[in-house]
Design a protein around this motif. Structure first.
Motif, PDB file in Angstrom:
ATOM      1  N   ARG A 133     -11.045 -15.296   2.617  1.00  0.00           N
ATOM      2  CA  ARG A 133     -11.066 -14.159   1.690  1.00  0.00           C
ATOM      3  C   ARG A 133     -10.747 -12.843   2.400  1.00  0.00           C
ATOM      4  N   SER A 134     -11.282 -12.665   3.588  1.00  0.00           N
ATOM      5  CA  SER A 134     -11.036 -11.398   4.287  1.00  0.00           C
ATOM      6  C   SER A 134      -9.563 -11.292   4.695  1.00  0.00           C
ATOM      7  N   PHE A 135      -8.975 -12.459   5.025  1.00  0.00           N
ATOM      8  CA  PHE A 135      -7.549 -12.453   5.364  1.00  0.00           C
ATOM      9  C   PHE A 135      -6.716 -12.045   4.153  1.00  0.00           C
ATOM     10  N   GLN A 136      -7.053 -12.628   3.021  1.00  0.00           N
ATOM     11  CA  GLN A 136      -6.346 -12.250   1.789  1.00  0.00           C
ATOM     12  C   GLN A 136      -6.425 -10.749   1.542  1.00  0.00           C
ATOM     13  N   HIS A 137      -7.624 -10.230   1.698  1.00  0.00           N
ATOM     14  CA  HIS A 137      -7.795  -8.796   1.470  1.00  0.00           C
ATOM     15  C   HIS A 137      -6.967  -7.985   2.456  1.00  0.00           C
ATOM     16  N   ALA A 138      -6.923  -8.473   3.690  1.00  0.00           N
ATOM     17  CA  ALA A 138      -6.201  -7.732   4.722  1.00  0.00           C
ATOM     18  C   ALA A 138      -4.718  -7.600   4.398  1.00  0.00           C
ATOM     19  N   PHE A 139      -4.097  -8.685   3.918  1.00  0.00           N
ATOM     20  CA  PHE A 139      -2.650  -8.567   3.694  1.00  0.00           C
ATOM     21  C   PHE A 139      -2.320  -7.986   2.326  1.00  0.00           C
ATOM     22  N   MET A 140      -3.314  -7.954   1.416  1.00  0.00           N
ATOM     23  CA  MET A 140      -3.030  -7.387   0.107  1.00  0.00           C
ATOM     24  C   MET A 140      -3.429  -5.920  -0.015  1.00  0.00           C
ATOM     25  N   ALA A 141      -4.465  -5.537   0.730  1.00  0.00           N
ATOM     26  CA  ALA A 141      -4.969  -4.170   0.538  1.00  0.00           C
ATOM     27  C   ALA A 141      -5.418  -3.509   1.832  1.00  0.00           C
ATOM     28  N   GLY A 142      -5.185  -4.166   2.958  1.00  0.00           N
ATOM     29  CA  GLY A 142      -5.622  -3.592   4.226  1.00  0.00           C
ATOM     30  C   GLY A 142      -4.594  -2.622   4.777  1.00  0.00           C
ATOM     31  N   PRO A 160      -1.511  -1.132   7.083  1.00  0.00           N
ATOM     32  CA  PRO A 160      -0.244  -1.671   7.569  1.00  0.00           C
ATOM     33  C   PRO A 160      -0.335  -1.925   9.071  1.00  0.00           C
ATOM     34  N   PRO A 161       0.514  -2.772   9.637  1.00  0.00           N
ATOM     35  CA  PRO A 161       1.688  -3.365   8.982  1.00  0.00           C
ATOM     36  C   PRO A 161       1.367  -4.617   8.158  1.00  0.00           C
ATOM     37  N   LEU A 162       0.140  -5.159   8.273  1.00  0.00           N
ATOM     38  CA  LEU A 162      -0.166  -6.353   7.491  1.00  0.00           C
ATOM     39  C   LEU A 162      -0.273  -5.999   6.014  1.00  0.00           C
ATOM     40  N   GLY A 163      -0.960  -4.925   5.731  1.00  0.00           N
ATOM     41  CA  GLY A 163      -1.128  -4.488   4.347  1.00  0.00           C
ATOM     42  C   GLY A 163       0.046  -3.632   3.897  1.00  0.00           C
ATOM     43  N   PRO A 164      -0.027  -3.153   2.656  1.00  0.00           N
ATOM     44  CA  PRO A 164       1.067  -2.357   2.095  1.00  0.00           C
ATOM     45  C   PRO A 164       1.267  -1.038   2.849  1.00  0.00           C
ATOM     46  N   GLY A 165       2.508  -0.600   2.890  1.00  0.00           N
ATOM     47  CA  GLY A 165       2.812   0.667   3.555  1.00  0.00           C
ATOM     48  C   GLY A 165       3.922   0.528   4.569  1.00  0.00           C
ATOM     49  N   ALA A 166       4.020  -0.654   5.180  1.00  0.00           N
ATOM     50  CA  ALA A 166       5.078  -0.889   6.164  1.00  0.00           C
ATOM     51  C   ALA A 166       6.284  -1.515   5.462  1.00  0.00           C
ATOM     52  N   PRO A 167       7.471  -1.447   6.082  1.00  0.00           N
ATOM     53  CA  PRO A 167       8.650  -2.097   5.506  1.00  0.00           C
ATOM     54  C   PRO A 167       8.478  -3.620   5.497  1.00  0.00           C
ATOM     55  N   PRO A 168       9.165  -4.285   4.569  1.00  0.00           N
ATOM     56  CA  PRO A 168       8.966  -5.717   4.345  1.00  0.00           C
ATOM     57  C   PRO A 168       9.077  -6.570   5.602  1.00  0.00           C
ATOM     58  N   GLU A 180       8.585  -5.858   8.713  1.00  0.00           N
ATOM     59  CA  GLU A 180       7.415  -5.692   9.589  1.00  0.00           C
ATOM     60  C   GLU A 180       6.190  -6.374   9.016  1.00  0.00           C
ATOM     61  N   ARG A 181       6.069  -6.298   7.709  1.00  0.00           N
ATOM     62  CA  ARG A 181       4.925  -6.961   7.078  1.00  0.00           C
ATOM     63  C   ARG A 181       5.033  -8.476   7.200  1.00  0.00           C
ATOM     64  N   LEU A 182       6.235  -8.986   7.057  1.00  0.00           N
ATOM     65  CA  LEU A 182       6.427 -10.431   7.211  1.00  0.00           C
ATOM     66  C   LEU A 182       6.061 -10.878   8.619  1.00  0.00           C
ATOM     67  N   ILE A 183       6.537 -10.129   9.586  1.00  0.00           N
ATOM     68  CA  ILE A 183       6.237 -10.468  10.980  1.00  0.00           C
ATOM     69  C   ILE A 183       4.732 -10.418  11.217  1.00  0.00           C
ATOM     70  N   ALA A 184       4.111  -9.374  10.700  1.00  0.00           N
ATOM     71  CA  ALA A 184       2.662  -9.238  10.880  1.00  0.00           C
ATOM     72  C   ALA A 184       1.914 -10.367  10.190  1.00  0.00           C
ATOM     73  N   PHE A 185       2.437 -10.783   9.036  1.00  0.00           N
ATOM     74  CA  PHE A 185       1.779 -11.867   8.308  1.00  0.00           C
ATOM     75  C   PHE A 185       1.795 -13.161   9.125  1.00  0.00           C
ATOM     76  N   GLY A 186       2.941 -13.454   9.694  1.00  0.00           N
ATOM     77  CA  GLY A 186       3.028 -14.651  10.527  1.00  0.00           C
ATOM     78  C   GLY A 186       2.114 -14.571  11.730  1.00  0.00           C
ATOM     79  N   GLU A 187       2.117 -13.448  12.385  1.00  0.00           N
ATOM     80  CA  GLU A 187       1.271 -13.295  13.571  1.00  0.00           C
ATOM     81  C   GLU A 187      -0.200 -13.447  13.212  1.00  0.00           C
TER      82      GLU A 187
END
Lengths: 209, 209
Positions: free
Chosen positions: A78-87, A89-97, A99-106
């Motif tokens: 659940r915390s991971f979900q929150h991090a990439f949906m509302a946390g 950046p770069p994992l959360g919103p605010g960074a370009p796509p 960078e967010r994709l890369i952060a998501f994989g990492e």
DNA sequence: TCTTCAAGCGGACTGCGGTCCGTTTTATTC
DNA sequence: GAATAAAACGGACCGCAGTCCGCTTGAAGA
């Protein structure tokens, strides 16, 4: 004969209070047992015994062992979900796509250190449930980012990418093949960057990114 | 006291003749049962009964249910292996690496029509065995082609690509999501082409392919 | 508070994967 | 051909996932 389909609002959900209480008892018991013996030694009998409920109750609440494991995995994630949906950046919103994709994989790769065991156990119990809400949410996130990069078929590409991020594969590479997280992350970066560059260049013949 | 470690050559392999005969009996019985009821209904008891052997014999020969299913899948996949290793191009040798990669993906997708059921059953039985010889051969093939394209970490990239070609995922997309083979193949083509283009361009700043 | 009944409960039961161990077969040596 | 030891055999046995069904509980209406 009186209003057959009458609405009963009993708890937060349409769940009776004893049912809700038992759901928590079972989840807590399962969490303790997983912490003690690991997910693969988790038996439904043991969970029921420890929770002080009958075996049938476990199956009524969670359907089967896979459902129980998925519920545990969801709580852990659940915390991971929150991090990439509302946390942030770069994992959360605010960074370009990209960078967010890369952060998501990492982040997914790093996460295996903590949640890998449960995630793998949930996957392997009766084949990964690709339409489980958590999986769907992950793919939705990926497909939105991929659409932002103008990748041709983002929904299908999301399936492709999430196939690589599944716990069974990542843990195998980490544990049995001794691959470092850095190496896994680098390969992920190459993959998504390649997709992004290819999509960008085919959209306008000289796309810089 | 006489030669403790003495070599016995009894059959083609180091397998006793009764053992070899029973292996065939079991494989034949399993093949018939799969054809009759599908792989998911294949029980080890039924196989043993039909083959006229004891249950223990099935497990001695194949280790477990997954081993038996893998053996069946391997038999089914032997012609495919031959096709990509020694058949005509573009699947077999003779075509450039990118074309062979694309052909490999297309053939894998097409193959699901015939072998998908068994492959999925073998995968889902106790988690996919990523170090099974057949899997290793597939990845070796992929990694060689990827190396030919100068992809950075071809061994790991082979894991990534084969993750997308697993039977569970492909069948799910075909059956539950109604995706056409053409669509799956197109997305595969995009993925490997992007990897190739990216690797080519980073090797020499103006790589044409 | 009393009645009603759907929802929930629980544990005996079933079926299957996998193990164990005493018995039988096979290949080799003398 | 007899002796021998390793390998294979087979079916009783065990543990666990999942089902079934008669019993209990709790929420809503009277």
């Amino acid at each position: 004969m009186q209003g057959e389909e009458l609405l009963r609002v009993t708890g937060d959900d349409g769940e009776r209070t004893d049912a809700a209480r038992n759901r928590r008892l079972i989840l807590d018991a399962a969490t303790e047992l997983v912490a003690t013996c690991g997910p693969e030694r988790l038996t439904t009998d043991a969970v029921a015994r420890r929770a002080g409920v009958g075996k049938g109750t476990v199956f009524r609440r969670f359907g089967n062992r896979a459902g129980l494991l998925h519920a545990l995995a969801d709580e852990a994630g659940r915390s991971f979900q929150h991090a990439f949906m509302a946390g942030p950046p770069p994992l959360g919103p605010g960074a370009p796509p990209l960078e967010r994709l890369i952060a998501f994989g990492e982040a997914s790769i790093e996460r295996m250190r903590f949640d890998g065991q449960i995630l793998r156990a949930a996957e392997q119990q009766g084949g990964p449930d690709l339409e489980h809400p958590t999986q769907q949410l992950t793919r939705l996130h990926l497909s939105i980012l991929l659409r932002g990069l103008h990748v041709p078929d983002p929904d299908l590409a999301a399936y492709q990418l999430s196939a690589f991020l599944n716990a069974g594969l990542l843990l195998h590479l980490q544990e049995h093949r001794g691959m470092s997280n850095a190496r896994l992350a680098a390969s992920w970066r190459v993959l998504v960057s390649a997709l992004a560059a290819d999509a960008g260049s085919s959209r306008s013949s000289a796309g810089p990114l």
